[in-house]
Write an enzyme that holds these catalytic residues in place. Sequence first.
Site, PDB file in Angstrom:
ATOM      1  N   ALA A 196      42.620  40.525  40.428  1.00 21.91           N
ATOM      2  CA  ALA A 196      42.177  41.951  39.667  1.00 21.91           C
ATOM      3  C   ALA A 196      41.346  42.320  40.547  1.00 21.91           C
ATOM      4  O   ALA A 196      41.468  43.462  40.945  1.00 21.91           O
ATOM      5  CB  ALA A 196      42.394  41.382  38.312  1.00 21.91           C
ATOM      6  N   ASP A 197      40.850  42.124  41.174  1.00 22.20           N
ATOM      7  CA  ASP A 197      39.859  42.968  42.063  1.00 22.20           C
ATOM      8  C   ASP A 197      40.452  43.096  43.228  1.00 22.20           C
ATOM      9  O   ASP A 197      40.594  44.075  43.880  1.00 22.20           O
ATOM     10  CB  ASP A 197      38.454  41.609  42.511  1.00 22.20           C
ATOM     11  CG  ASP A 197      37.695  41.902  41.697  1.00 22.20           C
ATOM     12  OD1 ASP A 197      37.137  42.571  41.045  1.00 22.20           O
ATOM     13  OD2 ASP A 197      36.868  40.682  41.791  1.00 22.20           O
ATOM     14  N   LEU A 198      40.969  42.618  43.899  1.00 21.84           N
ATOM     15  CA  LEU A 198      42.219  43.053  45.092  1.00 21.84           C
ATOM     16  C   LEU A 198      43.139  43.649  44.915  1.00 21.84           C
ATOM     17  O   LEU A 198      43.629  44.544  45.692  1.00 21.84           O
ATOM     18  CB  LEU A 198      42.464  41.702  45.936  1.00 21.84           C
ATOM     19  CG  LEU A 198      41.556  40.385  46.492  1.00 21.84           C
ATOM     20  CD1 LEU A 198      41.605  39.174  47.054  1.00 21.84           C
ATOM     21  CD2 LEU A 198      40.620  40.903  47.199  1.00 21.84           C
TER      22      LEU A 198
END
Length: 423
Positions: A196-198
Site C-alpha cells: 500500500a505504501d509503494l
Amino acid sequence: MNQTASHSRPASSAPLPCAKLPLRAPGGRLSLLSPVRVLDLTTSLAGPYATALLADLGAEVIKIERPGVGDDSRHWRPPELAGKALWFSAVNRNKRSVTLDYARAEGREVLLDLARQCDVVITNQLPKVQEKLGVNYEAMRAVRPDIVFVALSGFGQDGPRANAPCYDLIAEGYSGVMDLTGEAGGDPQKVGTPAADLLGGQDAALACLAALMDRARTGNGHLVDVALVDSMTRFMAPRLMSYLGSGDLPRRSGAKDSVIAVYQVFATADEPITLGLANDNVWRRFCTASGLAGLLADPSLKDNAGRVAHRARVVEEVARVLATQGREHWLALFAREGVPAGPINRLDEVAADAELQRRGLLYAIDADGVAVPQVGLGIRFDGQSAGFDIPPPDLGQHTGAVLTDLLGYSARRVAELKEKGLI
C-alpha cells in the site's frame, strides 16, 4: 510499513551481499523532469517513495526534516549499514536534506520562502495537522498560486476517516488483499512488501506528473488527494470487479483459484516453480512438452472454461508429471517451448540476478567509502537507466547550501536560525 519479516544474516566474516553489486559512479541521472523543484514534507515510506520516483526522473527534491530527529525511517533499524537505516536509504537518494522546525512561526516563514521557489509540495500530514501548522494547500497557494500540492494520506483529505492515522498494514486490511492472501483455511496474510505504501507513493508521483502537465497547459495549480486505502483497493480491481459482477465471493486459496487454469505454483522434484497456462496455444505447447499430450484429446479441456470446470483433475495431472523432474529441467524445457514458467526466487537469488544488474535495477553507490545498495527506478528511457547525483543524505546535510543558494539568505541569517534551533 513492514518490519515484521524474519531475517537470515550472513556470518560476520562473510562479505555483505551489496559488495557483489556493480558500483555505479555519480552521474547519468535522468533529466526528464528538470527543472521541476519539489518540496518534500513527507516521512516514513509512501511519501519518500513518491519523491524518490520524481527525483529519479530528474526533479530537484528538497527534503524537509525535523532538526535532531529527521525522517521516521532513519530510526527503523536494524537492519542498518554503516550506522544508517537501510529502509531510509532505499527511498531517499537524489534528495537534499534540510532540517527545519516549521511548527514555530519563524520556521514556517522559512518554509513558505522555500515553497515560493518550488513547483510541487508533497505532504503526508493529516489534514488537521496541515491546518494547525499553516502548511495546507491554501497556505501554499497563497505564496505560489500555481503550486501542485500533493496530499498523501491513509483515507483522503475529507470524510469521516480523513484524520484517522493509517499505515500500510491498515490499508492492506481495508482493501481486501489480506483476506485473499494466504493458504485456504489459514490466517489472512500481509503482502511481503509494503504494497500500500509503494502503490500509494507511485500514485502520488503519477498524479503529480499529470497535474504538472495540466499546469503547463493552463497555468493552474492543483490539490492532489491520494489515499493509501484507495490505491490499494484499486490494486484489487480484477478481484473486486469479479465479485461485483458475479456475486461469487473469493476466499483464500494459496493463489490456486485464478480465472485461468492453470495458473499457480507447483512442486517439482526439488524446488517449486510458477506455471501460467494462460491461453489455448500455451496449453497445447505445455501438454506436448511435458508428456501430457493425452489431455489434448479430451474435448472437455479444449478451452479455458473447460479447464476451469475440471481444475482439480487438471492440477492433479500437472502436479504428477512435474514432480518427476527438478526445477532446472522444467524451466529449461519450458523456455525452449515458449511456456511461461519461472522460479520462486529468494531475495538472495534476486540480488544475484545478472540481468537485473545489467538493466541497472540493482547497483551500489559509494557513500563516504561505504557501498550502499540501491534498487533503481526500473524504467529505461532511450536505453538509459536512471543514474544518481546524491547518495541518501545525512540529516540536514544541505541546509546551509539550500538556504543561501536558493533563498539568498546571508550566512548571518543562517547562523541565527541555527542558534534558535530552527534548523
